[in-house]
Structure formats: structure tokens, C-alpha cells
Design an enzyme around this catalytic site. Structure first.
Site, PDB file in Angstrom:
ATOM      1  N   THR A  70       0.919  -1.166  -0.119  1.00 23.12           N
ATOM      2  CA  THR A  70       0.095  -0.058  -0.136  1.00 23.12           C
ATOM      3  C   THR A  70       0.877   1.100  -0.027  1.00 23.12           C
ATOM      4  OG1 THR A  70      -1.713  -1.167   1.134  1.00 23.12           O
ATOM      5  CG2 THR A  70      -1.584   1.173   1.306  1.00 23.12           C
ATOM      6  N   ASN A 150      -4.656  -9.316  -8.619  1.00 21.85           N
ATOM      7  CA  ASN A 150      -5.035  -9.920  -7.106  1.00 21.85           C
ATOM      8  C   ASN A 150      -6.174 -10.791  -7.086  1.00 21.85           C
ATOM      9  OD1 ASN A 150      -6.138  -7.421  -7.198  1.00 21.85           O
ATOM     10  ND2 ASN A 150      -6.570  -7.489  -5.188  1.00 21.85           N
ATOM     11  N   GLN A 179       1.274  -8.979  -6.406  1.00 17.40           N
ATOM     12  CA  GLN A 179       0.758 -10.398  -6.669  1.00 17.40           C
ATOM     13  C   GLN A 179       1.823 -11.235  -7.335  1.00 17.40           C
ATOM     14  OE1 GLN A 179      -1.337 -12.211  -5.372  1.00 17.40           O
ATOM     15  NE2 GLN A 179      -2.194 -10.625  -4.060  1.00 17.40           N
ATOM     16  N   THR A 237      12.984   5.623  10.882  1.00 19.53           N
ATOM     17  CA  THR A 237      14.008   4.776  11.180  1.00 19.53           C
ATOM     18  C   THR A 237      13.493   3.581  10.431  1.00 19.53           C
ATOM     19  OG1 THR A 237      14.166   5.659  13.199  1.00 19.53           O
ATOM     20  CG2 THR A 237      14.995   3.547  13.055  1.00 19.53           C
ATOM     21  N   CYS A 324      -8.820  -7.317   0.948  1.00 22.29           N
ATOM     22  CA  CYS A 324      -9.129  -6.062   1.188  1.00 22.29           C
ATOM     23  C   CYS A 324     -10.693  -5.636   0.984  1.00 22.29           C
ATOM     24  CB  CYS A 324      -8.151  -5.140   0.307  1.00 22.29           C
ATOM     25  SG  CYS A 324      -6.699  -5.532   0.317  1.00 22.29           S
TER      26      CYS A 324
END
Lengths: 381, 402
Positions: A70, A150, A179, A237, A324
């Protein structure tokens, strides 16, 4: 347990978890710290980058670590849009993209005043290259096309699209390869790709890690401003342990990849044959030009959520549509775009395999599915 | 489609007379070492050319490696196929599709060692050429000056397709020109100087001056990584890390500020010369480029070079910074060199170093202290590492992280 939902996520390899643990415990330093703990962590980071670059056939300074698919898709699309909005405000994509592409595009359409052209697909879920050429305009700055869908596993003609776009030097080419990674080979150089998204947990790594490939010389704006990590493209980080784990997962996945995907394809073919012979099942995944690990079919008139739960009672895990979308109880947008048939799109089931699945599991699944579908038909019609 | 072998043509070696055997043996050994990880291959050499028999190994990956081996003028991969016309056509097409660089024009050149083959060479040329034309896009035939000559060789037992000529790195095989030491700072220039001297066949050992805590572990790591890059060309390289802190401290204490840089370089050269002698090397290689910085003016070189009569080789002496950077980029050292860690040259840089130091003055300043003992200590305290491309992998094996 039979796990047939590998497009949603995969089980991390034990070796991957081992790397994550070791690095988290022993090399917990911040790679930006001056002292030797920091230097050790930084070294692991650059070693991971080298390994990932070698496996993808690109240069080390083209590999940028992200938090996953994403973020990679958002960074590629919004970063390109923000950076190049002066050049033009038109983007071309497809009707079958993952939500992290589609919604990112919708967001910049609404908030940054972009125009988006979504290319339609045929009954195999594939775009037409002629339409792509026709859609290109002088103000087009980006084309975003997924490699492997997907939901249905359809492979898009990335190399051909890349060849077309190479004649348009102002148009960036982004490919969502989430995918496809480890399942369908993709030569990033040959396909003339500028930006490419990968996710670790789809290749037996951990959630929270991914890669955005940014070709040398391509400029995009960062989403996160801060400590200038990842050459300013992605501050924050670094998740060193997850990144090392990802480099390892990629390595294991891509070792003997052809042998593994051949076996996966054999298993899928067996399931396809078994399912096709059942009553009123329509195959959505095309028999040619699809990734080896995904099989999508519809059982019109049947509530496939019930099928998912019934299979789960037998310890078999599959999806209705992409993970999703399944929570929203939405129908499959890809299948809708392919067949324009909402009954068909409302009743999809998706089987997605990995190299950890076996032929016995396929046999077991077929008989369970037959059993469940026969029973349900009696009740639900 | 199976790639069968890669044909390698020698560069300058082919002009050598009696030493030829030695050159070829060295090249063969270097190629074997470079391709060590491909266990199935075989390397065969004769007077005029060498063959890498692939035995199923990936020709593209191997071609990529061969591009970095000094002593190779150019090379050509070849496909092996059944000696039938359909097989030959197919093989030629996949050869065209597998080229490492795109072409616009081609021709076909057939040789029949097997004269009983059912088609004449002209017929084969036509059939294969026509097949390639119909099955590729944007490529035309040019029989006079084609970008690519597709060579078809038909033998009884097999047919071979080849013709693509991939440029090699040129130069002479590393190790054939004796041994020198390279002063490797971590900057952009010295690795390029090392690379260029290896191109002329020199074997190198590297010397790096480390001044903890003024310089960091990271700047040492930088040099190790640079050595790693050089070792991809040369095989395992010895890296001597000299503890330089005490000498630098004494220089700071003893020498007037505008002469510290000159003295530092003189002492580095003396230490390097002493290590060179111990290692049986015959020259010192540096990355100096005339006039680039204060220590690289002709006056500075004159004052610094005084401390030794050993040949100091300066491959970059007449090159511009931009030219040097271009090579650094090509050999993949630029990014490492650009890491922002200080080395022992930059830590104590005086504000106004002498650009025209006088030999007499520097000798006078140095005459008040005895550096000999410190030099000896520094040489005795050298930490020697052997850096090879696989060193990282070995480190990883014990940790098992990747």
C-alpha cells in the site's frame, strides 16, 4: 489445515522468522547512529539492499524500503503526481487495480485536480494496448498497470506496454508487482519500468515491509518528510529486522522459482478441472496468461461467504474476493469489469496457492467443495 | 534454448611472443576464479582463443561477469541445437531475442562443416534470414555493414548459432605484471587508481591509515567495501590497516600547522614503503591527480616523494576529477566513496596548507623528533584482512541471516 488464501498473505518461512528474531535481539541499533551498533545495523541494511537488488536484477541504489504494497503504490503514484503536476495532470490506469492504486488515484483526482483514465478490460481481464496508446495525451505523466491481478491472476502485457511507453519519455511507468513477485517472472529493465511495488508478506516475509523500485534518475516526491532515510524518498527509522527477513524471504522464494511455480500450476490445474465439472460454476480466471497461483470462479446464486465459512469448518481457508474487499461485503470489481455481470461478481471464490500447498490438499479441497456446493444448492435456491 | 559456450578473444595478449603461455594461463585462472560459483562450467584455452563451456549454466549472468575480466578483448555466446533446418531457424530467433544490446540490421553467415546437410549455405542464409525478418520487428537485413552477423555453423552432430560480439574490459590479466601496494583512502580517486593499475596486470595489496577515535569504524568499513569491489576484478585482496593515531598526534604537536599536511603524507609514504618491502611488492600506487588539492601540486609531490626511491605510480595524474568520477561510477565505487565519513586525511586538515612546501623546511621541522620508532610500531601494529567478494557471504554464513 489447508491454506488456500496466499494472495491475501502467506505464512512466513521459519528461516525468515529466525532472521527477524536474531536481528531484533542482536542488532537493534538505529542504522543512523554513529556508534558501532548503528554501523552493524546499517551494514545489515545495505546487505539486504544488495541481495534484493541482485534478485530483482536492478541496482542497489534503485531499491527503497517501504512498509509494504500500500505504501509503495501510494508513494509511486502520489509522489509522481506531486513532483510532476506542472508537467501535466493526467494519469492512465486500469479498471482492475488494487484499492491502494485505485484509491490513491481517486484521492489525487479529487484533491489535486488530476484526470484519470481507467482502461477497461476484456473477458480475460486484460487491457488493450491500442486503448493504452489512444489514452496517452501530451499531459499524461504516469501510467500505472498491475502485473498480476490480485483477484483473478490475469497477467497484464507489461513488456508490451513498456515498449510503447518507452517512446514517451515524459510518461513514468509504474507497475504493481505485489501479486506477481515470486510467481511470474518480470524483467524490470527489459520492460522499461520506472517504478515497481513489492510486498514482503506475499512472498513468505513479514507484514510491514516492502520495496519500491525507483529507476535511476526518476524523481518523485516523498510522502514522509523527516530524517532523510532511504535517500530522502522515505524518512523514518528503518525496520532493519523486517528488511533482513524480507531479503531472505525473497531469496528463498526465488530459488528454483520455475520448478516451484510449475508445481503450483499443476495443482491449480487439478483444482480447475475438478471445479469446472461441477454444476453452474463459471471460471473467471483465464486458462492462458494467468499467474500460476490464483484461481477465481463464480457460483451465481450462491452466497459465497457461506461457502467460505463452510470450508473453514473443514479447516480449509479460501477467500470470496480480495482480502481487502471481502470485509466490506463488496462484489469483485475485477470480475464485474470483465463480465459486466453483477450476479457473477457477487458470487466469486478465490483460491490462491503457494509452494507450500500439495496435490493431496487439492484433492481434499475438490471433494469438500463439491459436497458443500451440493448441500447449499438444495437450501439456497 | 540451450546456450552451449562462450567464445573469448584475447586482447593485447595476442601480440605477446614467448610470454604468451604465461599470459593465457593467468587469464584462464582469473576467469575460473571469477566464475567459481558456476560449478558446471569448463574453461578451455588454446593459443588464439578461449571457450567457456556452459553445461547448462546461465549465459547472461556469466557474460556479465566476463565483462569485468581484464585481458579479454571481446566474447560471443553461442547456442547449440540439433542440425535440422527448423531447429536452426528457431535457435537463431531465440538468439536474436536474447541479445544483450539491441540491433537494427543483421545478416546471416552460414558455414557447413557437414557438407551432406540438405541445404546449401546460401539456402540456409536465406531461410534463416527470412525467418528472422518475419518473426522480429524493426530489424532489417544489411549484408554490407550489419550491426550483427548471425553465424550459423552446421556440423554432423550439432549446429551452432553465434555472432553477437560483446566488448570485454581489455587490458592484461591481473597478476601478470607483478605486485604493488595501493594507498587506499576511502575517497573517489584511489580505488580508480587501483582499478586502472590492475587493468595493466598489476596485483595489488591495499594500505589504509586508520586513526581511531578520530576516524570511525564506518570509514574503515568504507575501505573494506571498496576493497570488496576491487576484489571482484582481482580476486581476494589483502588490506593492511595501519594504526596511525600516534603518528598523527605527534605531527600535530611538533610540526607547524601549514606543514602538517606535507609531513603527514611523507610519513604515510614511509609507512607504506615499509609495508611494501615486507610484502615483496615493487611499487606504490596512489590516486593523485596533478593540482587537485594542496598535497598534489608538483611542489608537494616533490617534497613528499623525497622519502622514498620506490617507484610511485600515479595512474590518474593527468585526469580531471570528472573523468575520474565517471570511471568510479562505472566500477561501482563512487557510491561507497561518497559516504560521508571522515578519513585521516580530512580530520586534521589545516586551514591553510602549503601548496608549495619546501623540502628543506619540512626536513628541518621533522628533524626534532624521531619518527622511526613510531613508524616501526605502526607497521608492527598493522591489521591485515583478506577481502574477497565472498567475504560478506562468509560472515553471513556464521550468522545465517540471509
Amino acid at each position: 489445515m489447508i491454506y488456500f488464501d496466499n494472495s491475501a498473505t502467506t505464512q512466513p518461512y521459519p528461516e525468515v522468522l529466525d532472521s527477524f528474531m536474531k536481528v531484533s535481539q542482536r542488532y537493534f541499533g538505529n542504522p543512523s547512529s554513529l556508534h558501532s551498533l548503528g554501523a552493524e545495523a546499517e551494514k545489515l541494511l545495505s546487505q539486504s539492499r544488495k541481495q534484493a537488488a541482485d534478485l530483482l536484477g536492478v541496482r542497489e541504489n534503485e531499491v527503497f524500503f517501504t512498509s509494504g504494497g500500500t505504501e509503495g503504490n501510494n508513494l509511486a503514484i502520489k509522489g509522481a503526481a506531486v513532483k510532476h503536476s506542472k508537467r501535466g495532470r493526467h494519469i492512465i490506469s486500469t479498471a482492475v487495480e488494487h484499492p491502494s492504486v485505485k484509491e490513491a488515484l481517486e484521492q489525487i483526482r479529487e484533491e489535486l485536480d488530476f484526470e484519470i483514465t481507467y482502461l477497461g478490460v476484456d473477458e480475460e481481464g486484460r487491457i488493450s494496448l491500442e486503448e493504452l496508446v489512444q489514452a496517452l495525451r501530451p499531459d499524461t505523466i504516469l501510467v500505472s498497470i498491475m502485473h498480476v491481478n490480485n483477484e483473478t491472476g490475469t497477467i497484464q502485457p507489461i513488456e508490451e506496454a513498456g515498449a510503447i511507453l518507452s517512446k514517451y519519455p515524459k510518461v513514468l511507468f509504474h507497475v504493481d508487482h505485489v501479486q506477481g513477485a515470486g510467481k511470474v517472472r518480470l524483467d524490470i529493465q527489459r520492460c522499461k519500468i520506472d517504478l515497481l511495488t513489492l510486498s514482503s508478506h506475499k512472498v513468505h516475509g513479514l507484514k510491514g515491509n516492502g520495496i519500491l523500485y525507483i529507476r535511476n534518475g526518476v524523481q518523485i516526491s516523498p510522502l514522509f518528510a523527516g530524517g532523510s532515510q532511504e535517500s530522502r524518498f522515505r524518512s523514518g527509522t528503518e525496520n532493519v529486522a523486517g528488511i533482513v527477513a524480507m531479503a531472505r524471504a525473497l531469496r528463498i522464494t526465488m530459488t528454483d522459482m520455475d520448478i516451484k511455480t510449475e508445481e503450483i500450476d499443476r495443482i491449480r490445474k487439478r483444482i480447475r478441472d475438478g471445479i469446472s465439472s461441477m454444476d453452474s460454476v463459471s471460471m473467471n480466471t483465464p486458462s492462458d496468461g494467468s499467474a500460476p497461483h490464483i484461481l477465481n470462479f463464480s457460483v451465481p446464486g450462491i452466497n459465497t461467504e457461506v461457502v467460505v465459512r463452510a470450508l473453514q469448518e473443514r479447516e480449509i481457508f479460501v477467500s470470496t474476493t480480495s482480502a481487502c474487499s471481502s470485509k466490506k461485503k463488496a462484489s469483485s470489481s475485477t470480475v464485474l469489469a470483465m463480465f459486466k455481470d453483477s450476479r457473477r461478481a457477487d458470487s466469486t471464490l478465490r483460491i490462491s496457492l503457494s509452494s507450500q500447498n500439495t496435490m493431496e490438499e487439492a484433492e481434499h479441497f475438490i471433494s469438500a467443495a463439491e459436497d458443500i456446493l451440493t448441500n447449499l444448492r438444495e437450501v439456497m435456491r | 534454448m540451450q546456450y552451449d559456450h562462450i567464445l573469448i578473444r584475447y586482447g593485447e595478449i595476442s601480440t605477446k611472443g614467448k610470454n604468451r603461455r604465461g599470459f593465457i594461463d593467468r587469464l584462464k585462472a582469473n576467469i575460473r576464479r571469477t566464475l567459481k560459483s558456476y560449478s558446471a562450467i569448463r574453461v578451455e584455452a588454446d593459443r588464439d582463443r578461449m571457450f567457456v563451456l556452459l553445461n547448462g549454466e546461465d549465459h547472461l549472468a556469466i557474460s556479465e561477469k566476463l565483462k569485468g575480466v581484464f585481458g579479454i578483448q571481446n566474447f560471443s555466446p553461442a547456442i547449440k541445437t540439433e542440425p535440422g533446418i527448423e531447429e536452426i531457424k528457431n535457435a537463431a530467433l531465440s538468439y536474436m531475442n536474447g541479445l544483450t544490446a539491441p540491433i537494427k540490421t543483421f545478416k546471416v553467415n552460414t558455414r557447413r562443416a557437414d557438407k551432406s546437410f540438405s541445404y546449401s549455405t546460401d539456402e540456409v542464409n536465406h531461410m534463416v534470414g527470412g525467418y528472422l525478418l518475419t518473426n522480429t520487428e524493426g530489424i532489417t537485413v544489411n549484408v554490407k555493414t550489419p550491426d550483427l552477423t548471425v553465424r550459423v555453423e552446421i556440423r554432423k552432430e550439432a549446429a551452432y548459432i553465434s555472432g553477437e560480439v560483446i566488448q570485454g574490459a581489455g587490458g592484461l590479466p591481473v597478476g601478470n605484471g607483478g605486485k604493488a601496494v595501493l594507498m587506499l583512502s576511502g575517497g573517489i580517486d584511489s580505488p580508480v587508481a587501483g582499478y586502472m593499475s590492475m587493468k595493466r596486470g598489476l596485483e595489488l595489496e591495499c594500505i589504509h591509515f586508520h586513526s581511531p577515535p578520530f576516524t570511525s569504524e564506518r570509514s574503515k568499513q568504507k575501505v573494506i567495501d571498496l576493497c570488496g569491489r576491487l576484489s571482484e576484478t582481482a580476486g581476494p585482496i589483502k588490506l593492511h590497516i595501519v594504526p596511525f593515531t600516534e603518528i598523527q598526534k605527534l605531527i600535530q604537536k611538533q610540526i607547524p600547522e601549514n606543514y602538517t599536511m606535507t609531513s603527514t603524507r611523507r610519513l604515510m609514504l614511509r609507512v607504506a614503503d615499509s609495508i611494501r618491502e615486507k610484502q615483496g611488492a615493487l611499487a606504490i600506487v596512489t590516486g593523485e591527480s596533478l593540482g587537485q588539492v594542496a598535497s598534489q601540486t608538483i611542489e608537494s609531490m616533490h617534497a613528499i616523494n623525497e622519502v622514498t626511491s620506490t617507484p610511485v605510480l600515479r595512474p590518474l595524474i593527468t585526469m580531471d576529477k570528472l573523468e575520474i568520477m565517471k570511471i568510479a561510477e562505472e566500477i561501482d565505487t563512487l557510491e561507497i566513496s561518497n559516504r560521508p565519513y571522515e578519513d585521516c586525511c580530512t580530520v586534521f586538515t589545516p586551514a591553510n596548507p602549503k601548496t608549495k612546501p619546501k623540502k628543506e623546511k619540512v626536513n628541518f621541522y621533522e628533524s626534532f623528533v624521531d619518527f622511526d620508532k613510531l613508524i616501526e610500531e605502526a607497521v608492527d601494529g598493522v591489521e591485515t584482512l583478506v577481502i574477497s567478494p565472498e567475504a560478506e557471504t562468509k560472515r553471513d554464513e556464521t550468522l545465517d541471516l540471509f
